[in-house]
Write a protein that holds these residues in place. Sequence first.
Motif, PDB file in Angstrom:
ATOM      1  N   PRO A 156      -6.754  17.927  -8.056  1.00 24.41           N
ATOM      2  CA  PRO A 156      -6.390  19.351  -7.995  1.00 24.41           C
ATOM      3  C   PRO A 156      -7.464  20.218  -7.362  1.00 24.41           C
ATOM      4  O   PRO A 156      -7.164  21.275  -6.824  1.00 24.41           O
ATOM      5  CB  PRO A 156      -6.189  19.721  -9.470  1.00 24.41           C
ATOM      6  CG  PRO A 156      -7.065  18.771 -10.203  1.00 24.41           C
ATOM      7  CD  PRO A 156      -6.997  17.486  -9.442  1.00 24.41           C
ATOM      8  N   THR A 157      -8.712  19.758  -7.401  1.00 25.09           N
ATOM      9  CA  THR A 157      -9.801  20.567  -6.863  1.00 25.09           C
ATOM     10  C   THR A 157      -9.632  20.803  -5.372  1.00 25.09           C
ATOM     11  O   THR A 157      -9.892  21.907  -4.876  1.00 25.09           O
ATOM     12  CB  THR A 157     -11.155  19.894  -7.141  1.00 25.09           C
ATOM     13  OG1 THR A 157     -11.265  19.624  -8.541  1.00 25.09           O
ATOM     14  CG2 THR A 157     -12.302  20.780  -6.706  1.00 25.09           C
ATOM     15  N   ASP A 158      -9.202  19.764  -4.644  1.00 23.38           N
ATOM     16  CA  ASP A 158      -8.974  19.933  -3.214  1.00 23.38           C
ATOM     17  C   ASP A 158      -7.496  19.822  -2.847  1.00 23.38           C
ATOM     18  O   ASP A 158      -7.155  19.774  -1.666  1.00 23.38           O
ATOM     19  CB  ASP A 158      -9.807  18.945  -2.400  1.00 23.38           C
ATOM     20  CG  ASP A 158      -9.568  17.494  -2.793  1.00 23.38           C
ATOM     21  OD1 ASP A 158      -8.542  17.208  -3.431  1.00 23.38           O
ATOM     22  OD2 ASP A 158     -10.412  16.635  -2.456  1.00 23.38           O
ATOM     23  N   ALA A 159      -6.633  19.797  -3.885  1.00 23.78           N
ATOM     24  CA  ALA A 159      -5.176  19.744  -3.675  1.00 23.78           C
ATOM     25  C   ALA A 159      -4.788  18.654  -2.683  1.00 23.78           C
ATOM     26  O   ALA A 159      -4.092  18.891  -1.699  1.00 23.78           O
ATOM     27  CB  ALA A 159      -4.649  21.096  -3.209  1.00 23.78           C
ATOM     28  N   THR A 160      -5.266  17.445  -2.952  1.00 17.51           N
ATOM     29  CA  THR A 160      -5.055  16.333  -2.042  1.00 17.51           C
ATOM     30  C   THR A 160      -4.663  15.083  -2.816  1.00 17.51           C
ATOM     31  O   THR A 160      -5.176  14.832  -3.910  1.00 17.51           O
ATOM     32  CB  THR A 160      -6.339  16.048  -1.234  1.00 17.51           C
ATOM     33  OG1 THR A 160      -6.696  17.231  -0.490  1.00 17.51           O
ATOM     34  CG2 THR A 160      -6.146  14.900  -0.270  1.00 17.51           C
ATOM     35  N   VAL A 161      -3.749  14.309  -2.244  1.00 17.10           N
ATOM     36  CA  VAL A 161      -3.367  13.018  -2.790  1.00 17.10           C
ATOM     37  C   VAL A 161      -4.156  11.943  -2.049  1.00 17.10           C
ATOM     38  O   VAL A 161      -4.261  11.982  -0.819  1.00 17.10           O
ATOM     39  CB  VAL A 161      -1.851  12.770  -2.620  1.00 17.10           C
ATOM     40  CG1 VAL A 161      -1.479  11.353  -3.048  1.00 17.10           C
ATOM     41  CG2 VAL A 161      -1.058  13.794  -3.427  1.00 17.10           C
ATOM     42  N   TYR A 162      -4.719  10.995  -2.783  1.00 23.01           N
ATOM     43  CA  TYR A 162      -5.513   9.923  -2.203  1.00 23.01           C
ATOM     44  C   TYR A 162      -4.833   8.574  -2.440  1.00 23.01           C
ATOM     45  O   TYR A 162      -4.447   8.261  -3.564  1.00 23.01           O
ATOM     46  CB  TYR A 162      -6.919   9.903  -2.813  1.00 23.01           C
ATOM     47  CG  TYR A 162      -7.733  11.113  -2.426  1.00 23.01           C
ATOM     48  CD1 TYR A 162      -8.559  11.089  -1.310  1.00 23.01           C
ATOM     49  CD2 TYR A 162      -7.656  12.295  -3.164  1.00 23.01           C
ATOM     50  CE1 TYR A 162      -9.303  12.211  -0.937  1.00 23.01           C
ATOM     51  CE2 TYR A 162      -8.387  13.418  -2.799  1.00 23.01           C
ATOM     52  CZ  TYR A 162      -9.214  13.360  -1.685  1.00 23.01           C
ATOM     53  OH  TYR A 162      -9.933  14.475  -1.313  1.00 23.01           O
ATOM     54  N   VAL A 163      -4.694   7.796  -1.379  1.00 22.36           N
ATOM     55  CA  VAL A 163      -3.999   6.515  -1.473  1.00 22.36           C
ATOM     56  C   VAL A 163      -4.758   5.434  -0.706  1.00 22.36           C
ATOM     57  O   VAL A 163      -4.975   5.559   0.504  1.00 22.36           O
ATOM     58  CB  VAL A 163      -2.567   6.600  -0.900  1.00 22.36           C
ATOM     59  CG1 VAL A 163      -1.843   5.263  -1.080  1.00 22.36           C
ATOM     60  CG2 VAL A 163      -1.764   7.725  -1.550  1.00 22.36           C
ATOM     61  N   ASP A 164      -5.163   4.395  -1.421  1.00 26.29           N
ATOM     62  CA  ASP A 164      -5.583   3.166  -0.758  1.00 26.29           C
ATOM     63  C   ASP A 164      -4.340   2.286  -0.734  1.00 26.29           C
ATOM     64  O   ASP A 164      -3.844   1.871  -1.786  1.00 26.29           O
ATOM     65  CB  ASP A 164      -6.716   2.500  -1.537  1.00 26.29           C
ATOM     66  CG  ASP A 164      -7.263   1.269  -0.825  1.00 26.29           C
ATOM     67  OD1 ASP A 164      -6.466   0.562  -0.173  1.00 26.29           O
ATOM     68  OD2 ASP A 164      -8.473   0.995  -0.932  1.00 26.29           O
ATOM     69  N   LEU A 165      -3.841   2.001   0.439  1.00 24.89           N
ATOM     70  CA  LEU A 165      -2.561   1.310   0.564  1.00 24.89           C
ATOM     71  C   LEU A 165      -2.592  -0.123   0.043  1.00 24.89           C
ATOM     72  O   LEU A 165      -1.534  -0.739  -0.128  1.00 24.89           O
ATOM     73  CB  LEU A 165      -2.103   1.329   2.027  1.00 24.89           C
ATOM     74  CG  LEU A 165      -1.816   2.719   2.602  1.00 24.89           C
ATOM     75  CD1 LEU A 165      -1.477   2.629   4.084  1.00 24.89           C
ATOM     76  CD2 LEU A 165      -0.704   3.418   1.843  1.00 24.89           C
ATOM     77  N   SER A 166      -3.777  -0.645  -0.256  1.00 25.20           N
ATOM     78  CA  SER A 166      -3.844  -1.974  -0.861  1.00 25.20           C
ATOM     79  C   SER A 166      -3.300  -1.969  -2.284  1.00 25.20           C
ATOM     80  O   SER A 166      -3.059  -3.026  -2.869  1.00 25.20           O
ATOM     81  CB  SER A 166      -5.292  -2.487  -0.864  1.00 25.20           C
ATOM     82  OG  SER A 166      -6.104  -1.714  -1.739  1.00 25.20           O
ATOM     83  N   PHE A 167      -3.085  -0.780  -2.837  1.00 22.05           N
ATOM     84  CA  PHE A 167      -2.546  -0.670  -4.192  1.00 22.05           C
ATOM     85  C   PHE A 167      -1.170  -1.313  -4.320  1.00 22.05           C
ATOM     86  O   PHE A 167      -0.794  -1.796  -5.381  1.00 22.05           O
ATOM     87  CB  PHE A 167      -2.468   0.806  -4.597  1.00 22.05           C
ATOM     88  CG  PHE A 167      -1.805   1.024  -5.936  1.00 22.05           C
ATOM     89  CD1 PHE A 167      -2.438   0.636  -7.104  1.00 22.05           C
ATOM     90  CD2 PHE A 167      -0.553   1.617  -6.022  1.00 22.05           C
ATOM     91  CE1 PHE A 167      -1.831   0.832  -8.332  1.00 22.05           C
ATOM     92  CE2 PHE A 167       0.064   1.810  -7.241  1.00 22.05           C
ATOM     93  CZ  PHE A 167      -0.579   1.424  -8.411  1.00 22.05           C
ATOM     94  N   TRP A 168      -0.412  -1.311  -3.243  1.00 22.25           N
ATOM     95  CA  TRP A 168       0.936  -1.900  -3.340  1.00 22.25           C
ATOM     96  C   TRP A 168       0.830  -3.377  -3.713  1.00 22.25           C
ATOM     97  O   TRP A 168       1.648  -3.887  -4.481  1.00 22.25           O
ATOM     98  CB  TRP A 168       1.690  -1.729  -2.033  1.00 22.25           C
ATOM     99  CG  TRP A 168       1.685  -0.344  -1.453  1.00 22.25           C
ATOM    100  CD1 TRP A 168       1.536  -0.011  -0.140  1.00 22.25           C
ATOM    101  CD2 TRP A 168       1.837   0.913  -2.155  1.00 22.25           C
ATOM    102  NE1 TRP A 168       1.575   1.355   0.025  1.00 22.25           N
ATOM    103  CE2 TRP A 168       1.756   1.946  -1.184  1.00 22.25           C
ATOM    104  CE3 TRP A 168       2.021   1.256  -3.496  1.00 22.25           C
ATOM    105  CZ2 TRP A 168       1.859   3.291  -1.512  1.00 22.25           C
ATOM    106  CZ3 TRP A 168       2.117   2.597  -3.838  1.00 22.25           C
ATOM    107  CH2 TRP A 168       2.035   3.597  -2.859  1.00 22.25           C
ATOM    108  N   ASN A 169      -0.175  -4.050  -3.219  1.00 18.37           N
ATOM    109  CA  ASN A 169      -0.373  -5.453  -3.588  1.00 18.37           C
ATOM    110  C   ASN A 169      -0.848  -5.572  -5.030  1.00 18.37           C
ATOM    111  O   ASN A 169      -0.467  -6.507  -5.750  1.00 18.37           O
ATOM    112  CB  ASN A 169      -1.384  -6.125  -2.655  1.00 18.37           C
ATOM    113  CG  ASN A 169      -1.504  -7.608  -2.905  1.00 18.37           C
ATOM    114  OD1 ASN A 169      -0.528  -8.353  -2.776  1.00 18.37           O
ATOM    115  ND2 ASN A 169      -2.682  -8.061  -3.274  1.00 18.37           N
ATOM    116  N   ASP A 170      -1.664  -4.603  -5.475  1.00 21.22           N
ATOM    117  CA  ASP A 170      -2.123  -4.610  -6.859  1.00 21.22           C
ATOM    118  C   ASP A 170      -0.957  -4.472  -7.834  1.00 21.22           C
ATOM    119  O   ASP A 170      -0.967  -5.067  -8.920  1.00 21.22           O
ATOM    120  CB  ASP A 170      -3.115  -3.465  -7.100  1.00 21.22           C
ATOM    121  CG  ASP A 170      -4.409  -3.634  -6.327  1.00 21.22           C
ATOM    122  OD1 ASP A 170      -4.721  -4.780  -5.958  1.00 21.22           O
ATOM    123  OD2 ASP A 170      -5.087  -2.619  -6.086  1.00 21.22           O
TER     124      ASP A 170
END
Length: 316
Positions: A156-170
């Motif tokens: 919320p501090t920078d109103a940004t979503v962060y995604v490491d796309l390797s998460f789909w494998n996790d």
Amino acid sequence: MKFNQGARLDTSQVQDRRGSSSGGPAGGGLGGLGGIAAGGGGLGLIAVVAFVLIQMFSGGGSSSGSSGAGLLDQLSGQSGSADNSQLSQSCRTGADANTRDDCAAVAIINSVQAYWADAMAQSGTTYEPAETVFYSGSTPTGCGTGTSGMGPFYCPTDATVYVDLSFWNDLKTQFGADSGTFTQAYVIAHEYGHHVQDLLGTSDRVGTATGPTSGSVRLELQADCYAGVWAKHATTVPGSDGQVLITDITQADVDAAIDTAGRIGDDWIQTNLGNGQVDPSSFSHGTAAQRQKWFTTGWDGGDPAKCDTFAAKTLG
């Protein structure tokens, strides 16, 4: 889930930091970024990773402002460097989204933001777009250093979503969950649900308390519901060129997302990735059944007004 082959994708809504080494060390480590590892209650290392991952996947309560100065103190002082040239060349249309996970994520982000811009305008409020950062390994954020083990999260501090796309494998390897495109969409739409909560001031109603009826649980379940609402309308939402971005969502897609929602409930995590003991007093995201219920509530009704978990006498 299928995308409209000819619909144009808008990569300007994404910063592509993959391959950047600007993230630096992981700051305070697993417990530092969310301040929550200690709340794992004796979880083993792998389970702690999973616990933190789900905290961040679900917003981790950070959208309530509970990130506090501790997180801000962990900022690396570096700016993540983004290079969108490859993304913009690779992700031009829905045809690309049908073959590449990163392009699919771009299309999903475009659709989610277009939906909420229209929905909030209809209710007399204004939607302010949020960027999504694609990264690998680690990256600086307004809430501290984000690392790949934490999964997607909203800061919320920078109103940004962060995604490491390797998460789909996790999702597949750690949780035994589906990692298909619609499940990915559920994850991303949930994070944007937290952005909507910030814009509406809902997050300000939540403190740091945990427990089965806590504000933190209600916030997370509402974000699940918001994800379901978007999904209900997704096949009618146009992109920047006026063409609908998503053409098909099957019942199998929905079932897979609901199954995933069950695998990220507090009780499921504690039972399957922790010490096997369920401690309701530590719940901060909702049980498996509750997460499934509220995503389904959004999907069935398609009405954000039905997602008022704060007014609900029972959460399911």
